[in-house]
Design a protein around this motif. Structure first.
Motif, PDB file in Angstrom:
ATOM      1  N   ASP A 187     -80.217 -27.909  29.738  1.00  0.00           N
ATOM      2  CA  ASP A 187     -79.553 -28.134  28.168  1.00  0.00           C
ATOM      3  C   ASP A 187     -79.751 -27.035  27.381  1.00  0.00           C
ATOM      4  OD1 ASP A 187     -82.500 -28.081  28.182  1.00  0.00           O
ATOM      5  OD2 ASP A 187     -82.857 -29.902  27.241  1.00  0.00           O
TER       6      ASP A 187
ATOM      7  N   TYR B 273     -75.305 -30.766  20.322  1.00  0.00           N
ATOM      8  CA  TYR B 273     -76.784 -30.125  20.318  1.00  0.00           C
ATOM      9  C   TYR B 273     -77.520 -30.914  19.481  1.00  0.00           C
ATOM     10  CZ  TYR B 273     -74.090 -26.177  21.773  1.00  0.00           C
ATOM     11  OH  TYR B 273     -73.399 -25.185  22.709  1.00  0.00           O
TER      12      TYR B 273
ATOM     13  N   TYR C 256     -76.186 -38.131  30.929  1.00  0.00           N
ATOM     14  CA  TYR C 256     -77.424 -37.472  30.916  1.00  0.00           C
ATOM     15  C   TYR C 256     -77.765 -37.569  32.587  1.00  0.00           C
ATOM     16  CZ  TYR C 256     -77.698 -38.539  26.048  1.00  0.00           C
ATOM     17  OH  TYR C 256     -77.475 -38.483  24.790  1.00  0.00           O
TER      18      TYR C 256
ATOM     19  N   ARG D 117     -81.759 -27.929  21.286  1.00  0.00           N
ATOM     20  CA  ARG D 117     -81.361 -27.958  22.879  1.00  0.00           C
ATOM     21  C   ARG D 117     -79.766 -28.788  22.818  1.00  0.00           C
ATOM     22  NH1 ARG D 117     -84.712 -26.410  27.530  1.00  0.00           N
ATOM     23  NH2 ARG D 117     -86.670 -25.521  26.731  1.00  0.00           N
ATOM     24  N   LYS D 118     -79.257 -28.704  24.005  1.00  0.00           N
ATOM     25  CA  LYS D 118     -78.056 -29.352  24.128  1.00  0.00           C
ATOM     26  C   LYS D 118     -78.400 -30.814  24.430  1.00  0.00           C
ATOM     27  CE  LYS D 118     -74.775 -28.122  27.234  1.00  0.00           C
ATOM     28  NZ  LYS D 118     -74.065 -27.243  28.210  1.00  0.00           N
ATOM     29  N   TYR D 119     -77.638 -31.867  23.727  1.00  0.00           N
ATOM     30  CA  TYR D 119     -77.821 -33.253  24.191  1.00  0.00           C
ATOM     31  C   TYR D 119     -76.843 -33.384  25.365  1.00  0.00           C
ATOM     32  CZ  TYR D 119     -80.587 -34.670  20.323  1.00  0.00           C
ATOM     33  OH  TYR D 119     -81.538 -34.978  19.382  1.00  0.00           O
TER      34      TYR D 119
ATOM     35  N   GLN E 220     -79.544 -34.342  33.747  1.00  0.00           N
ATOM     36  CA  GLN E 220     -80.851 -34.022  33.350  1.00  0.00           C
ATOM     37  C   GLN E 220     -81.929 -34.753  33.830  1.00  0.00           C
ATOM     38  OE1 GLN E 220     -80.894 -34.085  29.071  1.00  0.00           O
ATOM     39  NE2 GLN E 220     -78.692 -33.690  29.003  1.00  0.00           N
TER      40      GLN E 220
END
Lengths: 345, 384, 134
Positions: free
Chosen positions: A47, C121, C67, C108-110, C70
């Motif tokens: 991210d 972001y 997501y 951060r990046k979402y 992640q």
């Protein structure tokens, strides 16, 4: 006199070792480490990108400066890995810093020297009276194609500088740029990874531009290497900056503090700037620093910087070397996922 | 206000009903309820349907008209109202139906709930739309994740364990064995729950209710009308709906379900009884932690002691507070908008003595249906 | 999604909430109406600072589509020193998170709208002692 009011840095916490990359491609890690002078490199998290790195180092710079955010009149983000091909990174940074929306901004691209180009732009705007303070950032999440030698060095990080003419911690006594059309390294529109001219990136590109810019700026200021406490040169690897320093007559001691490339790799637009910040971390008033960036394509920006007594009163912790040491090692599989090298179904 | 009775109960099978469309499911439950109430059909004056997300599950809005049509009630122009309150849609539909009869506007109405979820492959993400999309889901939370944070805090603060939660799933599966309409009629062991994969730590796959196809239908009538059709009316002594902040982060204490507490207090007062007078419960166990927090927030035990009730077997059939004799959402199935009606239907069957091998002897029963993480709560008290 | 995201960028990039000057209560996300004072609400924007404490957390394994890359990732309820509680990802080793951990905001990046869509972001948190780990 115009100079640096404050600075901030950011280095992603993940690291991959040369041994791990060499293991995957069946190469000799020791030979690569010796040849390249890079032992490990930083890797951005899933991210993180140039925008997030820019924001993080810029926030640190603004916080350390203690200036009103709205007094920043310009934001330049120099990078060769802007998250968007079209749509500025600088607007994201401006919004995330919460600065007044009446500010000038632009993204810059000049391979690894876009950050120093931003500093020069800010200097000009401050000196002309257009702005009070300018923010110049050099940040990248650079990529090397899998298996390419670049993969051992292309890394991520950034540095931000607030440029102004009052309360400076270091004055920029002079700056000079040397530019030619030399295609040593490039990335065509739409291509995921850069290409390069191999050994052509050395003599006609890096060495010619860096030594010319650095040599010329010293000459016109009647200075020689022994007049400098420190010198920082762009660090595409661990070898080039050492060799160019020797060519110009600098000692290993003068460049050691800024030689961050061995442990974080080449952070491209952040490279010479992170080295320079590592120097600022320990610099004392009246010390003189030579900073010379290099951007493929090609050009070099040289700066003569003199530290003022204000440096004693600015927060400089955590420093660059502390951030470098604060790493978490990952394996190539995780690295490949983070860098989106795996083709998803 | 008039007393309101339930005179008919119907329910489709809950589960993955591959051969049945949304309308097939609704009609199967509706037909059963009409027969149970001994009606012809044309006596129905209005229908209230709990449905959470026809729009996203089957791309069908105007569910109310569709159901009226296929129930044969459009031909006699019966008004049909779709009610949405996340997975409390059924409970709220029941409350609306109740009000329409208690107020004297209607004599006989349908309170239904229906959901068809297996026509799409991302039902879980649709369930996540019951939480705050912009400030919970967008930053990366899921419905399971929010319940997981409640579970984590309960464990931290009160010493409950993953085993305690697992025992709730085990109990509900055991009860469902005796429910012919249940989705999972098989027992599971604590070890099965503990070894199922984490969805959001400390919650695991077997801590979560399935997302099921299904419909459930109740027929409500005013007391005088009810007596004409049945000798065993079950009265709705009270039904109360209450709200709380939609996002967990806005609540003072994430283990306190204020909507539930308020609704329970008012429902007991309206039903003129204490919690000790209630003999059977259907609780909203979309996750095991939800059922455990309901023990505390409904008042079966003090705050922080929910896990002790599980350990002592008090919530089993035969215990002091039998919870979810149907198998609950976990084992009977969670047909989202149908759940609130399905819970009430179970209480009615229990009070009528029609619950077969899962029968609990009780005079009063309570159903608690919640939406999302508890932003909507519907609490109803029934008496035979 | 684009206009919906853009509209609240100011509040996602920085922890800016609102405050009811009638009762002094602070809110995140920003509210236009104080749930205590209602008609007497007097709402103005307020910066909520960047530090807080984890009051509960989870490690998400079953993530929704945007997501997936992640996971597993940590989501926590972070009570800011200024009062309000925020639902946010916590950037740290899932093994290291605990209730009571002190955290600070990071940028951060979402996620992103596919390979050709916009990038989202916003604010996440990291352990306050992240700079001293290892």
């Amino acid at each position: 006199m115009v100079g640096i009011v404050s600075y901030g840095t950011y280095i992603p916490r993940y690291r991959i070792k040369a041994e791990e990359i060499a293991r995957i491609w069946g190469e000799n890690a020791e030979a690569i480490k010796n040849g390249l002078g890079v032992y490990e490199k930083s890797v951005p998290d899933i991210d993180e990108d140039t925008a997030t790195i820019s924001v993080m180092c810029a926030r640190e710079a603004v916080k350390r400066a203690g200036i009103p955010r709205n007094s920043i009149g310009a934001v330049f983000v120099g990078s060769e890995s802007h998250p968007y091909a079209v749509k500025p990174t600088a607007t994201i940074v401006g919004e995330a810093l919460g600065i007044d929306r009446f500010f000038h901004s632009a993204d810059l691209e000049f391979a690894c020297k876009a950050g120093t180009a931003g500093i020069q732009n800010c200097m000009a705007m401050v000196e002309s009276g257009m702005i009070r303070y300018g923010l110049a950032i050099g940040a990248d999440t650079s990529q090397g194609a899998p298996g390419d030698p670049l993969e051992y060095s292309a890394s991520a990080g950034g540095a931000a500088f607030i440029i102004g003419d009052d309360g400076t911690i270091a004055e920029i006594r002079d700056t000079l740029s040397f530019t030619t059309d030399t295609p040593d390294f490039w990335r065509r529109e739409g291509q995921p990874y850069p290409s390069h001219g191999g050994r052509f990136t050395g003599e006609p590109a890096y060495f010619r531009h860096v030594s010319t810019a650095a040599g010329e700026i010293m000459k016109r200021n009647n200075l020689s290497p022994e007049d400098f406490s420190y010198a920082v040169f762009h660090m595409p690897n661990g070898k080039f900056p050492v060799r160019v320093a020797r060519m110009l007559g600098f000692t290993g001691k003068q460049i050691e503090q800024g030689l961050v490339v061995r442990y974080i790799g080449n952070t491209y637009s952040g490279s010479s700037l992170l080295g320079f910040c590592a120097v600022l971390d320990i610099a004392r008033p009246e010390e003189r620093i030579l900073l010379t960036s290099f951007g493929s394509g090609a050009g070099s920006d040289a700066f003569i910087i003199e530290v003022t007594e204000n440096i004693e009163s600015i927060e400089r912790n955590p420093g660059v070397w502390e951030k470098i040491r604060n790493g978490v090692y990952i394996d190539y599989g995780f690295y490949a996922k983070l860098r989106r090298k795996i083709r998803m179904g | 206000m008039r007393r309101v009775a339930v005179i008919g109960v119907g329910m489709s099978k809950f589960g993955e009903l591959w051969n049945m469309s949304f309308r097939d499911i609704v009609i199967s439950a509706g037909t059963e309820a009409i027969e149970d109430a001994n009606l012809e059909g044309r006596e129905i004056e209005a229908m209230y349907i709990g449905n959470m997300s026809g729009g996203r599950f089957i791309s069908q809005e105007h569910i109310s008209a569709l159901i009226a049509d296929y129930s044969g009630l459009a031909s006699i122009n019966v008004p049909s109202i779709r009610v949405e309150a996340g997975d409390a849609s059924g409970g709220v539909a029941l409350k609306e139906a109740y009000i329409s009869v208690a107020s004297g506007i209607h004599d006989i109405v349908i309170a239904a709930g229906a959901e068809k979820v297996t026509d799409v492959g991302f039902a879980g993400e649709i369930m996540d739309s019951t939480i705050d999309q912009e400030w919970e889901a967008f930053p990366g939370a899921t419905l399971a994740g929010l319940y997981a944070m409640m579970a984590r805090l309960h464990m931290h603060r009160h010493g409950s364990t993953e085993e305690d939660l697992a025992m709730i799933s085990v109990k509900n599966h055991r009860n469902a064995v005796n429910n012919p309409k249940a989705q999972f009629r098989r027992e599971i062991r604590v070890q099965d729950v503990l070894s199922s994969p984490y969805t959001a730590e400390p919650l695991k796959m077997l801590d979560a209710a399935p997302i099921s196809d299904g419909a459930s239908v109740l027929i409500l009538a005013s007391e005088d009308v009810a007596r004409k059709y049945t000798d065993t009316p079950v009265f709705i002594d009270s039904i109360i709906q209450s709200s709380d902040f939609i996002a967990l982060q806005s609540r003072e204490d994430i283990l306190e379900m204020r909507a539930v507490k308020t609704a329970v207090r008012k429902a007991l007062r309206m039903a003129k009884c204490d919690i000790g007078d209630v003999g059977v419960f259907e609780f909203h166990d979309s996750f095991t932690i939800a059922e455990m927090l309901l023990y505390e927030n409904v008042g079966l035990c003090s705050s922080g002691e929910g896990h002790l009730l599980v350990r002592e077997g008090e919530v089993e059939i035969g215990g002091r507070y039998p919870v979810n004799p149907s198998g609950g959402l976990k084992a009977c199935g969670h047909a989202v908008g149908a759940t609130g009606i399905r819970q009430a239907g179970e209480i009615v069957l229990q009070l009528r003595g029609d619950a077969g091998k899962r029968q609990v002897d009780a005079e009063r029963g309570m159903a608690v249906n919640i939406g999302g993480t508890g932003a909507t709560a519907v609490v109803s008290v029934f008496r035979r | 999604m684009l206009p919906r995201f853009w509209r609240k960028i100011r509040y996602r990039y920085n922890l800016i909430g609102t405050e009811c000057t009638n009762c002094g209560k602070k809110f995140y996300p920003p509210r236009n109406l104080c749930p205590e004072c209602r008609r007497k609400s007097r709402i103005s924007e307020v910066e909520l600072g960047e530090e807080g404490t984890v009051i509960s957390y989870t490690v998400i394994h079953d993530a929704s589509e945007p997501y997936k890359l992640q996971k597993p990732y940590v989501v926590g309820l972070v009570k800011l020193n200024s009062g309000p509680t925020v639902t946010s990802q916590i950037v740290c080793d899932p093994e290291s998170v605990e209730i009571g951990m002190r955290v600070r905001a990071v940028f951060r990046k979402y996620g992103e709208d596919g390979e050709d869509g916009i990038i989202y972001y916003g604010t996440k948190f990291e352990p306050l002692n992240a700079g001293e780990m290892e």
